[in-house]
Design a protein around this motif. Structure first.
Motif, PDB file in Angstrom:
ATOM      1  N   PRO A  71      29.600  55.188  36.279  1.00 23.24           N
ATOM      2  CA  PRO A  71      30.301  54.064  36.695  1.00 23.24           C
ATOM      3  C   PRO A  71      29.406  52.775  35.952  1.00 23.24           C
ATOM      4  N   PHE A  72      30.030  51.675  35.935  1.00 20.91           N
ATOM      5  CA  PHE A  72      29.298  50.499  35.498  1.00 20.91           C
ATOM      6  C   PHE A  72      30.165  49.251  35.608  1.00 20.91           C
ATOM      7  N   ALA A  73      29.458  48.152  36.279  1.00 22.36           N
ATOM      8  CA  ALA A  73      30.282  46.756  36.547  1.00 22.36           C
ATOM      9  C   ALA A  73      29.766  45.836  35.905  1.00 22.36           C
ATOM     10  N   GLY A  74      30.310  44.984  35.270  1.00 27.58           N
ATOM     11  CA  GLY A  74      29.934  43.595  34.629  1.00 27.58           C
ATOM     12  C   GLY A  74      30.798  42.673  34.684  1.00 27.58           C
ATOM     13  N   THR A  75      30.635  41.718  33.553  1.00 26.43           N
ATOM     14  CA  THR A  75      31.671  40.480  33.723  1.00 26.43           C
ATOM     15  C   THR A  75      32.027  40.107  32.255  1.00 26.43           C
ATOM     16  N   ALA A  76      32.970  39.400  31.927  1.00 26.31           N
ATOM     17  CA  ALA A  76      33.345  39.030  30.502  1.00 26.31           C
ATOM     18  C   ALA A  76      33.912  37.565  30.776  1.00 26.31           C
ATOM     19  N   ARG A  77      33.921  36.969  29.661  1.00 26.29           N
ATOM     20  CA  ARG A  77      34.751  35.718  29.582  1.00 26.29           C
ATOM     21  C   ARG A  77      33.904  34.584  30.342  1.00 26.29           C
ATOM     22  N   GLY A  78      32.348  34.358  30.142  1.00 20.81           N
ATOM     23  CA  GLY A  78      31.742  33.637  30.857  1.00 20.81           C
ATOM     24  C   GLY A  78      31.714  33.885  32.401  1.00 20.81           C
ATOM     25  N   GLY A  79      31.630  35.150  32.818  1.00 21.79           N
ATOM     26  CA  GLY A  79      31.468  35.346  34.159  1.00 21.79           C
ATOM     27  C   GLY A  79      32.822  35.229  34.926  1.00 21.79           C
ATOM     28  N   ARG A  80      34.041  34.716  34.268  1.00 16.49           N
ATOM     29  CA  ARG A  80      35.082  34.735  35.169  1.00 16.49           C
ATOM     30  C   ARG A  80      36.138  35.870  35.256  1.00 16.49           C
ATOM     31  N   VAL A  81      35.577  36.982  34.607  1.00 17.44           N
ATOM     32  CA  VAL A  81      36.472  38.182  34.719  1.00 17.44           C
ATOM     33  C   VAL A  81      35.232  39.147  35.062  1.00 17.44           C
ATOM     34  N   ALA A  82      35.327  39.989  36.202  1.00 12.30           N
ATOM     35  CA  ALA A  82      34.465  41.081  36.715  1.00 12.30           C
ATOM     36  C   ALA A  82      35.371  42.316  36.413  1.00 12.30           C
ATOM     37  N   TYR A  83      34.565  43.289  35.957  1.00 13.74           N
ATOM     38  CA  TYR A  83      35.212  44.634  35.714  1.00 13.74           C
ATOM     39  C   TYR A  83      34.250  45.779  36.210  1.00 13.74           C
ATOM     40  N   GLY A  84      34.809  46.797  36.567  1.00 12.90           N
ATOM     41  CA  GLY A  84      34.289  47.968  36.984  1.00 12.90           C
ATOM     42  C   GLY A  84      34.986  49.355  36.559  1.00 12.90           C
ATOM     43  N   LEU A  85      34.216  50.158  35.903  1.00 11.71           N
ATOM     44  CA  LEU A  85      34.888  51.420  35.550  1.00 11.71           C
ATOM     45  C   LEU A  85      34.008  52.558  35.143  1.00 11.71           C
ATOM     46  N   GLY A  86      34.531  53.456  34.427  1.00  9.62           N
ATOM     47  CA  GLY A  86      33.731  54.694  33.940  1.00  9.62           C
ATOM     48  C   GLY A  86      33.363  55.556  35.086  1.00  9.62           C
ATOM     49  N   PHE A  87      34.103  55.921  36.038  1.00 13.55           N
ATOM     50  CA  PHE A  87      33.870  56.831  37.070  1.00 13.55           C
ATOM     51  C   PHE A  87      33.752  58.273  36.886  1.00 13.55           C
ATOM     52  N   SER A  88      34.294  58.492  35.589  1.00  7.98           N
ATOM     53  CA  SER A  88      33.965  59.865  35.192  1.00  7.98           C
ATOM     54  C   SER A  88      34.362  61.200  35.933  1.00  7.98           C
ATOM     55  N   GLY A  89      35.425  60.816  36.471  1.00 10.50           N
ATOM     56  CA  GLY A  89      36.116  62.176  37.424  1.00 10.50           C
ATOM     57  C   GLY A  89      35.318  61.922  38.764  1.00 10.50           C
ATOM     58  N   HIS A  90      34.443  61.201  39.115  1.00 11.64           N
ATOM     59  CA  HIS A  90      33.772  61.184  40.308  1.00 11.64           C
ATOM     60  C   HIS A  90      33.752  59.640  41.054  1.00 11.64           C
ATOM     61  N   GLY A  91      34.889  59.429  41.596  1.00  5.31           N
ATOM     62  CA  GLY A  91      35.164  58.009  42.001  1.00  5.31           C
ATOM     63  C   GLY A  91      35.060  57.632  43.599  1.00  5.31           C
ATOM     64  N   VAL A  92      35.207  58.388  44.340  1.00  2.00           N
ATOM     65  CA  VAL A  92      35.369  58.192  45.802  1.00  2.00           C
ATOM     66  C   VAL A  92      34.323  57.563  46.508  1.00  2.00           C
ATOM     67  N   ASN A  93      33.184  58.087  46.334  1.00  2.00           N
ATOM     68  CA  ASN A  93      31.824  57.292  46.971  1.00  2.00           C
ATOM     69  C   ASN A  93      31.351  56.252  45.999  1.00  2.00           C
ATOM     70  N   PRO A  94      31.259  56.312  44.664  1.00  2.00           N
ATOM     71  CA  PRO A  94      30.928  55.222  43.633  1.00  2.00           C
ATOM     72  C   PRO A  94      31.845  54.103  43.810  1.00  2.00           C
ATOM     73  N   SER A  95      33.250  54.125  44.085  1.00  2.00           N
ATOM     74  CA  SER A  95      34.055  53.063  44.216  1.00  2.00           C
ATOM     75  C   SER A  95      33.692  52.107  45.157  1.00  2.00           C
ATOM     76  N   TRP A  96      33.009  52.637  46.264  1.00  2.00           N
ATOM     77  CA  TRP A  96      32.473  51.655  47.477  1.00  2.00           C
ATOM     78  C   TRP A  96      31.482  50.943  46.654  1.00  2.00           C
ATOM     79  N   ILE A  97      30.445  51.670  45.887  1.00  2.00           N
ATOM     80  CA  ILE A  97      29.358  50.826  45.382  1.00  2.00           C
ATOM     81  C   ILE A  97      29.892  49.864  44.276  1.00  2.00           C
ATOM     82  N   LEU A  98      30.785  50.138  43.578  1.00  2.00           N
ATOM     83  CA  LEU A  98      31.443  49.078  42.641  1.00  2.00           C
ATOM     84  C   LEU A  98      32.152  48.039  43.283  1.00  2.00           C
ATOM     85  N   GLY A  99      32.801  48.339  44.300  1.00  2.00           N
ATOM     86  CA  GLY A  99      33.526  47.316  45.108  1.00  2.00           C
ATOM     87  C   GLY A  99      32.522  46.217  45.582  1.00  2.00           C
TER      88      GLY A  99
END
Length: 479
Positions: free
Chosen positions: A373-401
């Motif tokens: 998974p990966f988190a980043g920003t777009a539109r000059g930092g006004r939009v943050a996004y996180g995705l790419g969990f690749s079927g393994h999301g329970v633990n990493p979702s806390w990290i990306l949170g």
């Protein structure tokens, strides 16, 4: 007359979670023109962990979360509920990023595991948190090498204590199967009731002061210099910052924000079936501990039990979406994938073949181009996004949170400086090459692995296609 099992996009987990919680205060759709300091799109694990992190870090700021259905109706509520960090993939991370950065990600995974366990203990709901470890097994001679290579790599990285080889009687103590040849035991892993966890997070977010609006799909996002306006059916939501946390559905949103970012992700699908309670049959296998099991296929089988004696069997071998078409019927209703779930039971646990099934379901997975998974920003930092969990999301979702909360607040910390936010992802081919190439490679890998499970080899063309991603130095679609 026996009723047919429920089959569809919704999961057994969600139905059970809703039944267990009784009357819950509804979160009404957003109506009118609303303003908030921060808006979150998506009421699954990632969105809810982000909301709680924001309220903890900056309780003076208003946080509004919109969810197109109800919290838990998406991928989070369909999850198998296998919870672990990155010790299981430490060797692959080390090849991608080097040993130091791989250890950094694995340590953050350990922090997430502790945080989720603490939440489960304190949330006031029975989310079926059980710490039994995870077992990866070789179920065919062709799978032996993968386990051996992982064990050797973990030892070379100084991480042998996180992956213990097991065989013989010790392996049978976990579960007896005529096809289990050897295994690796990962002590960190736990299991959880995925949908009950989402619903507990929903309750915690509401209690923390998050303004929650369910049945509120995002219809449009305009991120300008003076803020962001989110269009919804009943009005609009204006916020200084937006967090996108809709995972597979987000691929389309990211394409609208930045076509380049969208080249780093694609959607696969995963399918699962849940049995009726059968504790005696599981006890006959010796599977009485909460250990979960996966085999060493690329398109793996994953299995776990529940406290009431059910068996969940899943397969990560479902169809690929074309572009951002994650709502396609094939992503939730593919008969071949449901059949592979049933065959997986017969293959790994022959004594349970033909077990009574309570429900079957499927759903899209957001898979990043390096499968992390990966988190980043777009539109000059006004939009943050996180995705790419690749079927393994329970633990990493806390990290990306934590990552998304820090990014939305312009904070620099261990999370935003970690590889989850800073590494470069390889670009995938554009459509339609990505889809047709991915479909061909998927079919080839399935043909090879199914032949290997029966002691044979895949057809020559299938073997050549299955080897292609590795020869092209890709990290997605590799065996």
């Amino acid at each position: 007359m026996t009723a047919s099992p429920a089959v569809g996009a919704s999961s057994w987990w969600l139905a059970d979670a809703l039944a267990s919680e009784g009357n819950t205060r509804p979160a009404h759709p957003l109506a009118g023109d609303v303003r908030s300091d921060i808006a979150i799109v998506g009421g699954g694990f990632t969105g809810l962990w982000t909301a709680l992190a924001l309220r903890t870090r900056r309780p003076d700021l208003s946080v509004t979360l919109i969810e197109r259905d109800i919290c838990g109706a998406g991928a989070s509520g369909k999850n198998a509920g296998k919870v672990h960090g990155y010790w299981t993939t430490l060797p692959r991370l080390a090849r991608l990023l080097g040993a130091e950065r791989a250890w950094e990600m694995a340590r953050l995974g350990a922090r997430a595991q502790a945080a989720i366990g603490a939440f489960a203990a304190q949330c006031g709901a029975d989310v079926w948190w059980r710490e039994g470890g995870g077992l990866k097994v070789s179920a065919a001679p062709a799978q032996d090498a993968a386990l051996d290579a992982t064990a050797q790599a973990m030892a070379a990285l100084g991480a042998a204590r996180y992956a213990r080889p097991v065989a013989g009687a010790e392996l049978r103590d976990f579960c007896t199967s005529p096809v289990f040849r050897k295994g690796l035991y990962f002590p960190e892993e736990a299991t959880v009731h995925a949908a009950r966890l989402v619903r507990a997070l929903r309750a915690a977010a509401c209690e923390a002061g998050v303004a929650l609006h369910e049945h509120t799909p995002l219809r449009g996002l305009d991120a300008g210099a003076d803020g962001c306006r989110l269009a919804v059916p009943g009005g609009s939501l204006t916020a200084g910052r937006v967090v996108l946390a809709t995972n597979a559905a987000q691929i389309a949103q990211m394409a609208g924000l930045d076509a380049g970012i969208a080249r780093h992700f694609m959607a696969f699908s995963s399918y699962a079936q849940m049995s009726e309670p059968m504790p005696e049959a599981l006890a006959a296998l010796g599977w009485t501990s909460p250990v979960s099991i996966v085999d060493a296929r690329s398109f793996l089988h994953y299995a776990r039990t529940t406290p009431d004696g059910r068996l969940l069997m899943g397969t990560g071998s479902g169809p690929i979406a074309y572009g951002a078409n994650v709502e396609a019927r094939a992503m939730t209703q593919d008969p071949a994938s449901f059949a592979r779930c049933a065959r997986g039971v017969g293959q790994l646990f022959p004594g349970l073949k033909g077990l009574p099934v309570a429900a079957r379901w499927g759903g899209a997975l957001d898979v990043s181009s390096d499968r992390f998974p990966f988190a980043g920003t777009a539109r000059g930092g006004r939009v943050a996004y996180g995705l790419g969990f690749s079927g393994h999301g329970v633990n990493p979702s806390w990290i990306l949170g934590q990552c998304l909360a820090a990014l939305a607040l312009d904070e620099s910390d261990d999370f935003t400086r970690s590889p989850f936010c800073t590494r470069a992802l390889p670009a995938l081919p554009p459509e339609p090459a990505r889809y047709f190439g991915g479909c061909a490679i998927r079919r080839a890998i399935l043909a090879c692995e199914e032949a290997e499970e029966h002691g044979g080899r895949g057809p020559l063309l299938a073997r050549a296609l299955a080897a292609l991603p590795q020869k092209l130095n890709l990290t997605i679609g590799t065996r």
